[in-house]
Structures are given as structure tokens and as C-alpha cells.
Design a protein around this motif. Structure first.
Motif, short mmCIF file in Angstrom:
data_model
loop_
_atom_site.label_atom_id
_atom_site.label_comp_id
_atom_site.label_asym_id
_atom_site.label_seq_id
_atom_site.Cartn_x
_atom_site.Cartn_y
_atom_site.Cartn_z
N MET A 176 41.27 35.86 40.49
CA MET A 176 42.01 35.24 40.06
C MET A 176 41.72 33.67 40.12
O MET A 176 41.90 32.97 39.44
CB MET A 176 43.30 35.55 40.00
CG MET A 176 44.60 34.67 39.65
SD MET A 176 44.52 34.46 37.76
CE MET A 176 45.48 35.98 37.33
N MET A 177 41.92 33.32 41.45
CA MET A 177 41.47 31.75 41.96
C MET A 177 40.05 31.49 41.40
O MET A 177 40.04 30.36 40.94
CB MET A 177 41.59 31.89 43.62
CG MET A 177 42.87 31.83 43.85
SD MET A 177 44.21 30.89 43.05
CE MET A 177 44.79 31.71 41.93
N GLU A 178 39.09 32.08 41.43
CA GLU A 178 37.72 32.04 40.79
C GLU A 178 37.96 31.80 39.40
O GLU A 178 37.37 30.81 38.71
CB GLU A 178 36.80 32.95 41.10
CG GLU A 178 35.42 32.66 40.70
CD GLU A 178 34.33 33.78 40.71
OE1 GLU A 178 33.35 33.75 40.29
OE2 GLU A 178 34.83 34.90 41.47
N HIS A 179 38.83 32.44 38.75
CA HIS A 179 39.01 32.22 37.26
C HIS A 179 39.68 30.94 37.08
O HIS A 179 39.36 30.15 36.30
CB HIS A 179 39.80 33.32 36.65
CG HIS A 179 40.20 33.26 35.24
ND1 HIS A 179 39.44 33.47 34.16
CD2 HIS A 179 41.27 32.72 34.53
CE1 HIS A 179 39.78 33.17 32.92
NE2 HIS A 179 41.27 32.68 33.14
N VAL A 180 40.73 30.45 37.92
CA VAL A 180 41.33 29.41 38.01
C VAL A 180 40.48 27.98 37.88
O VAL A 180 40.46 27.08 37.27
CB VAL A 180 42.64 29.31 38.74
CG1 VAL A 180 43.11 27.72 38.75
CG2 VAL A 180 43.62 30.15 38.37
N ARG A 181 39.62 28.31 39.00
CA ARG A 181 38.50 27.07 39.13
C ARG A 181 37.73 26.88 37.98
O ARG A 181 37.35 25.92 37.39
CB ARG A 181 37.90 27.29 40.52
CG ARG A 181 38.52 27.32 41.60
CD ARG A 181 37.90 27.21 42.98
NE ARG A 181 37.18 28.46 43.12
CZ ARG A 181 37.46 29.51 43.76
NH1 ARG A 181 38.88 29.72 44.28
NH2 ARG A 181 36.76 30.39 43.99
N LYS A 182 37.22 28.02 37.42
CA LYS A 182 36.43 28.22 36.20
C LYS A 182 37.13 27.44 35.08
O LYS A 182 36.45 26.71 34.45
CB LYS A 182 35.83 29.57 36.04
CG LYS A 182 34.79 29.75 34.98
CD LYS A 182 34.68 31.11 34.60
CE LYS A 182 33.41 31.23 33.23
NZ LYS A 182 33.23 32.44 32.89
N MET A 183 38.28 27.80 34.76
CA MET A 183 39.03 27.43 33.77
C MET A 183 39.19 25.84 33.89
O MET A 183 39.13 25.20 32.67
CB MET A 183 40.18 28.08 33.37
CG MET A 183 39.99 29.76 32.86
SD MET A 183 39.02 29.61 31.28
CE MET A 183 37.47 30.24 32.11
N GLY A 184 39.67 25.62 35.22
CA GLY A 184 39.93 24.04 35.42
C GLY A 184 38.68 23.18 35.28
O GLY A 184 38.95 22.36 34.63
#
Length: 489
Positions: free
Chosen positions: A366-374
Motif C-alpha cells: 500500500m505505501m509503495e502504491h502511495v509513493r508511486k501514485m504520488g
């Protein structure tokens, strides 16, 4: 024993009769008499839009419009709207118990939430105090810091002061408002605010760094300023230094430069003061890390930490104060209690909702996804906006991005306050055909001028959602400046 009342009916009989009553739902006629103007809204001059439904990224209005909620309110709805897992957790808790007085009782919901929160800090924090708002968390942090020194140094301790930063915001209650440096929000309440708080410069590279100054030199200069402030007020009088790893509502998603928090930690340790991190807006995954202080840019654990908005994602009013073992140990060896409490602290339904939200946030990747989307959000905003004459800075971390507007790009001159640029951008976004929320703010320059908007979409966004957000945000911003400033600068 149940005694008779004045009509000759026992109290117990009346209670049993009430419990057996069938309550008819309100009729349409009753609903029609509701006066929407009875609400003390934030403004008395106009009625806010009425939301009648929601799903994911979108809010459905009474007038049939469908709004893209690109900010989740003030960075609150981290999982979007109408999440079925969180809704079920709330209903399941309602079937058990809604409220208990925490002076006497605990609930599994509160214990589960606190366990999740402590575990997520990897040992940096050992206890969690659950309250209902970021302002309450700030009040609790101030009281906890003071009590820590009373128990560590004795009742005669001189420590009662706090050092925070200019252009900061830590809440709206009087203690929290005094702690912050948000000029406009403080203004009319100044005579009521505690004088025991002073402020130093924020870590704000866009406006704070001098020409050619490196990050290292900038951090050294800010550390020297903080050290000098300790000496000015008397280091033996200071409980703590308080700062936001990523400044939210006061500056518009301004991240710390590398090494800043570690340097502030060293100054606090030198003078025996605590370090308090305010992550009410930037915490619980918003920056792409569960806690903003865990990111490589910060990488420094505080002694106390305030969390809030992303804690329950807006499904219930929940915030918290996380407490380090260092502080807990002193209280445990002393009075064994925190001299503070509230009626609704650790509310069972709020804790159940927050625990459900945190379990989703803590899922693998989930946090990796947030960084990617950010990163995709930043890239899209830069491609569409960075070269415009009215864009001064695009900044942030994870899914927490700010756009600062300037009247002149070369010298970063802000627009006149009277133009209300950020508010104008926001209001245009609320109209057809844009229909997107852009959270407005002002005060980046001396706490007065300096306009920005921020974006804080949910962690569940897709690349397609990001593309839509970028398109709508850029269209709104560009149209606003083309209309309001047709001749350019």
C-alpha cells in the motif's frame, strides 16, 4: 428499589414500557420542516453544497452534480468514500457496544487500534492515547510534555514553555492555537493565547533558502536559530520543540529538507527538551510512509507524535497521541497515570473504524502504491503547470501535493491578499464543468500573503484517477488565471 412517580407509575415500569415502544420513522412532512439555516456553518453568508451520497473519489450532491474529491476534505478521506470494509467494522462494533466510560472500562476495539499504532512505529512509540481531533491531540501532547518534566525533575521544574515554528498550524482549541503560528487563525484570539510559546523559522526551502545555499548549510542555519531561541528563553524553561515533518494547511505541503529533523533532534537533546512531531495532516500513510518521520527525508523518531486525519479516514472523528517509551517510563515510575482525560476518548466505534482503516493502510504494497501514485501526480502537475508564469512551486510528498501561486516567478512576489487567488481557484473548481475540490490556503509569506492549493487524493487511486485529477486541476487553475489576468503578469 423503584419508587412511584407523581402519576403513580413506577420508574422501572416506565423504562420497560419505553424499551417496548415501536418508533415510527419520520414522515416526509416532518423532514420537510428541517431548516438548513439552523446549522452554524463556517460561514453565515452562504449555504454549503449538500452532499447526499458518495463513492470512492466522488461526492454526489443534492443538485445532481458529481464532484471529484481530490483533497479528501483537508487530507482526511485517505481510503475514499463509502468503503464497505470500514462500514462493516462500524456496524459490527455497534452490535457489541458503542460507548463506555474509559475511567472504568476498556474495549477490544481500543486495544486493537492502539496495538496496531504502536506496532507500526517499530518500537519508537509504546503507548497511544486516543482522542477525537487533531486539536485534542495537540492539547494532550502539551500536557504530556509538561507532566513528563514535572515527574522527571519534580514539581518545582521551570519547564512550561514550547518552541514551535512560524507559519505552522497545530489546531483550533486555545492551547493548540497558541502553539501554532497561523497568523490569521490566531488574530482575534491573541489576547487569550498563552505567552509561553515562541517560534522559529519553518524549514521552507522555496522561500527560506538563500541563493546558492546547500541543504546542509540551510539545516545548519535553522539549527543555530533553534539553539539561539533555547538560549534566549532559557533552555531550562522549555518542554519541547514542535514541528510538522510536512507542513499542511499553513504552507501547503512543504516537506523538510534532508537532515533537518535529525539536526532539530540534536538541539533538543542538547537542552534536555522533547521533540514533538505533528503528523495530524501528513501522517498515517499520506506521504508514502506510515509515519512521515519514517521517510528517508526525516528518518528521526520524535518523543511524542500527534496523528489524526488519516487515522480513521473520516469514517469517525478519531485522533491520537503516540508516546515514546522514554516518556512512558518516567510516568510509570512516577504517578503511574496521565493527568488528562476526556469523556469520549477511545470511543469504541471510532476505534473500530480507525482499526479497520489502519489494517487496509498496512496491507503489503500500500505505501509503495502511495509513493508511486504520488510521483505520477507530481509529474503530471509539473508537465501541465510548472512553466506557467503564475506557478511558483509544486512540492510535497506521496499523495500530499501543494501548488503555490506567485505574481512574479523571478522574485516569488505573492499576489495581493485582496485578490483572494487561492479562494478564487477553489470556487471555480466547484463550478461546472470543472467539479473538483482544490483545498485553498494563504499565508506562505509572513503568515499573511502567499496563495496555494493542495491535493490529497485517497491512497486507493489508480493511474487513471491521477490523470483525471491532473487534467481537472490544471484546467481549473489555468482557466482561473486566464480569466482573472487576461494580460498575464
Amino acid at each position: 428499589m423503584s419508587g412511584p412517580n407523581l402519576n403513580g407509575t413506577s420508574t422501572r415500569a416506565r423504562i420497560e414500557k419505553t424499551a417496548q415502544m415501536h418508533i415510527e420513522p419520520a414522515s416526509d412532512e416532518m423532514v420537510d420542516v428541517v431548516d438548513s439555516k439552523a446549522v452554524m456553518h463556517r460561514t453565515l453568508l452562504e449555504q454549503p453544497l449538500r452532499v447526499v451520497g458518495s463513492e470512492g473519489l466522488y461526492l454526489h450532491l443534492e443538485n445532481g452534480q458529481k464532484f471529484l474529491d481530490a483533497t479528501g476534505g483537508p487530507a482526511v478521506a485517505c481510503l475514499g468514500h463509502n468503503n464497505p470494509i470500514v462500514k462493516k467494522a462500524i456496524m459490527d462494533q455497534l452490535d457489541k457496544v458503542a460507548y463506555v466510560g474509559t475511567v472504568f472500562y476498556s474495549t477490544s476495539a481500543a486495544e486493537e487500534l492502539c496495538s496496531l499504532l504502536v506496532r507500526g512505529t517499530n518500537g519508537a512509540m509504546s503507548r497511544a492515547f486516543i482522542c477525537n481531533s487533531g486539536s485534542e491531540a495537540a492539547e494532550a501532547a502539551m500536557k504530556m510534555a509538561r507532566q513528563y518534566f514535572v515527574e522527571l525533575e519534580g514539581p518545582a521544574t521551570k519547564r512550561h514553555r514550547f518552541i514551535s515554528r512560524k507559519q505552522s498550524y497545530h489546531g483550533t482549541t486555545l492551547g493548540a492555537l497558541a502553539l501554532g503560528g497561523h497568523v490569521m487563525r490566531r488574530k482575534i484570539y491573541e489576547p487569550m493565547l498563552s505567552p509561553g510559546i515562541s517560534r522559529v523559522s519553518p524549514c521552507y526551502a522555496y522561500r527560506g533558502k538563500t541563493e546558492g545555499e546547500s541543504d546542509e548549510a540551510y539545516v545548519t542555519r535553522l539549527a543555530e536559530e533553534l539553539d539561539a531561541e533555547f538560549e534566549r528563553v532559557g533552555p531550562e524553561s522549555v518542554c519541547a520543540f514542535v514541528a510538522e515533518p510536512v507542513v499542511g494547511a499553513a504552507l501547503g505541503c512543504v516537506p523538510s529538507v534532508p537532515g533537518y529533523f535529525a539536526a532539530m533532534r540534536r538541539v533538543c537533546d542538547k537542552h534536555g527538551a522533547l521533540l514533538i512531531a505533528d503528523e495530524v495532516m501528513s501522517g498515517m500513510g499520506r506521504t508514502g510512509y506510515l509515519h512521515a518521520w519514517q521517510s528517508p527525508l526525516v528518518n528521526t523518531a520524535p518523543d511524542l507524535q500527534m496523528i489524526g486525519k488519516g487515522l480513521s479516514g473520516g469514517y469517525q472523528p478519531v485522533a491520537a497521541l503516540l508516546v515514546s517509551p522514554k516518556v512512558v517510563n518516567v510516568l510509570t515510575k512516577g504517578t503511574g497515570a496521565f493527568s488528562h482525560g476526556q469523556t469520549y476518548q477511545a470511543h469504541a466505534i471510532g476505534c473500530a473504524a480507525a482499526a479497520a482503516v489502519q489494517k487496509i493502510i498496512m496491507e503489503p504494497n500500500m505505501m509503495e502504491h502511495v509513493r508511486k501514485m504520488g510521483a505520477a501526480l507530481e509529474k503530471g502537475l509539473r508537465e501541465r503547470l510548472a512553466d506557467k508564469w503564475y506557478i511558483g512551486d509544486i512540492r510535497g510528498a506521496g499523495l500530499f501535493r501543494g501548488i503555490e501561486f506567485v505574481m512574479r516567478k523571478d522574485d516569488k512576489t505573492p499576489f495581493e491578499i485582496s485578490r483572494q487567488v487561492a479562494s478564487g481557484v477553489h470556487k471555480l473548481g466547484m463550478q461546472e464543468p470543472y467539479l473538483i475540490s482544490l483545498y485553498p490556503g494563504i499565508g506562505t509569506v509572513e503568515g499573511l500573503a502567499g496563495d496555494f492549493v493542495l491535493l490529497a487524493p485517497p491512497y486507493t487511486v489508480t493511474l487513471g484517477d491521477i490523470a483525471t485529477i491532473v487534467e481537472k486541476a490544471a484546467h481549473t487553475i489555468n482557466t482561473y488565471f486566464e480569466r482573472e489576468f487576461p494580460s498575464g503578469e
